[in-house]
Write an enzyme that holds these catalytic residues in place. Structure first.
Site, short mmCIF file in Angstrom:
data_model
loop_
_atom_site.label_atom_id
_atom_site.label_comp_id
_atom_site.label_asym_id
_atom_site.label_seq_id
_atom_site.Cartn_x
_atom_site.Cartn_y
_atom_site.Cartn_z
N ALA A 1 0.83 -0.36 -0.09
CA ALA A 1 -0.74 0.38 0.23
C ALA A 1 1.17 1.41 0.11
O ALA A 1 0.84 2.05 0.82
CB ALA A 1 -1.04 0.14 1.26
N CYS B 1 -7.10 3.35 -10.50
CA CYS B 1 -7.34 4.41 -9.35
C CYS B 1 -8.82 4.97 -10.14
O CYS B 1 -9.56 5.01 -10.42
CB CYS B 1 -6.69 5.97 -10.45
SG CYS B 1 -4.89 5.74 -10.40
N THR C 1 -2.48 -5.81 -9.26
CA THR C 1 -3.13 -6.54 -8.07
C THR C 1 -3.98 -6.73 -7.63
O THR C 1 -5.37 -6.13 -7.80
CB THR C 1 -2.02 -5.79 -7.26
OG1 THR C 1 -2.79 -4.24 -6.86
CG2 THR C 1 -0.40 -5.62 -7.59
N GLY D 1 2.31 -12.55 -10.85
CA GLY D 1 3.40 -13.88 -9.79
C GLY D 1 3.79 -14.84 -10.80
O GLY D 1 4.37 -16.11 -10.29
N GLY E 1 7.55 -8.45 -12.01
CA GLY E 1 7.74 -7.44 -10.89
C GLY E 1 8.40 -8.18 -9.62
O GLY E 1 9.73 -8.21 -8.84
#
Length: 286
Positions: free
Chosen positions: A52, A112, A175, A226, A247
């Protein structure tokens, strides 16, 4: 490619053999600087992590001044992950980045909150996602990729909407929202309470959604979610993706992208494929 949010602006990852990179996507950027959320901002999970960060960043002026000139001298392309709170803000960011040396393209983050729609995510609604894509497309000649959220009923509907609005490619997926509780404090481990779940835990979901998107559109799909090995990456390619991003795996192993690159090369050599483009795609039509 290196996925957005995990590779910074490319200057913070010195251990990777950059000759193995096909490209990278920068950390997300807004028009103005953002401090992000207070700590704790990252929590490990049994098969990945929650983050976060709050899209902390220096703002577009700093990116153009401090980072783009470095990217212009690199041997691989750099796309900028673009964020906004309104369609107009996305468009303005696209205009600011258009023609900037070192910026090879834009990856539009539609996960967003839309302030004009009471905080609903742009990527949850095909009309809102298309409006953002159109706003960006009008203001730039750069390649426009749209990064889709998994939090939808039918990702194909969103994929077709942004394709129709002018997207050149899709990135699937962002995510998933998750949470973790500290039983000592009896409170969430993250200061923001929830965070984005990434890592191997989400790979089967990401693979399915990337496959669904690839079946729905004619533009390329870039798979992410993943991927930690060449086998993982190859599954996405067979599922219809034209490229992959890595990532969270790089936090565990800075050489993850190089390992995956080499593994794909070895697979192609063993099967007699001249390149990964020759790997057959599994894209049945209903």
């Amino acid at each position: 490619m290196a996925a957005s949010g995990t590779f910074g602006y490319g200057t913070e990852v010195p251990l990777l053999d950059r000759r193995k990179l096909g490209g990278m996507v920068s950390k997300g950027i807004f028009l103005r600087p953002r401090p992000g959320t207070p700590p704790a901002r990252i929590v490990e999970t049994p098969a990945g992590m929650l983050n976060a960060i709050g899209l902390q960043g220096p703002g577009v002026e700093s990116l153009v001044r401090d980072y783009a000139p470095l990217w212009a001298g690199w041997e691989f392309p750099v796309l900028v992950n673009v964020n906004g709170e309104s369609a107009e803000e996305y468009g303005e960011l696209a205009a600011r980045l258009d023609g900037v040396a070192g910026v090879a393209g834009l990856e539009i983050n539609v996960s967003c909150p839309n302030v004009d729609a009471g905080g609903m995510y742009f990527g949850n609604d095909p009309r809102a996602a298309a409006a953002v894509t159109e706003a960006v497309r009008r203001r730039t000649r750069l390649p426009v990729w749209v990064k889709l959220t998994p939090a939808v009923t039918d990702i194909g509907v969103i994929a077709r909407a942004v394709e129709g609005a002018g997207a050149d490619a899709l990135t699937c997926i962002n995510t998933l929202v998750g949470m973790s509780i500290d039983l000592h404090t009896l409170k969430p481990r993250l200061s923001f309470r929830t965070g984005g779940l990434s890592g191997p835990a989400i790979r089967p979901i990401a693979l399915h959604l990337a496959h669904q998107a690839a079946r729905a559109v004619k533009i390329p799909v870039v798979g992410v979610g993943g991927i930690a090995s060449a086998q993982d990456a190859l599954e996405f390619l067979v599922a219809g993706c034209r490229a992959v991003q890595v990532g969270t795996a790089t936090f565990v192993d800075p050489q993850a992208i190089a390992r995956i690159h080499d593994g794909i090369t070895e697979f192609c050599s063993e099967r007699g494929y001249a390149s990964a483009d020759e790997i057959p795609r599994y894209l049945p039509r209903d």
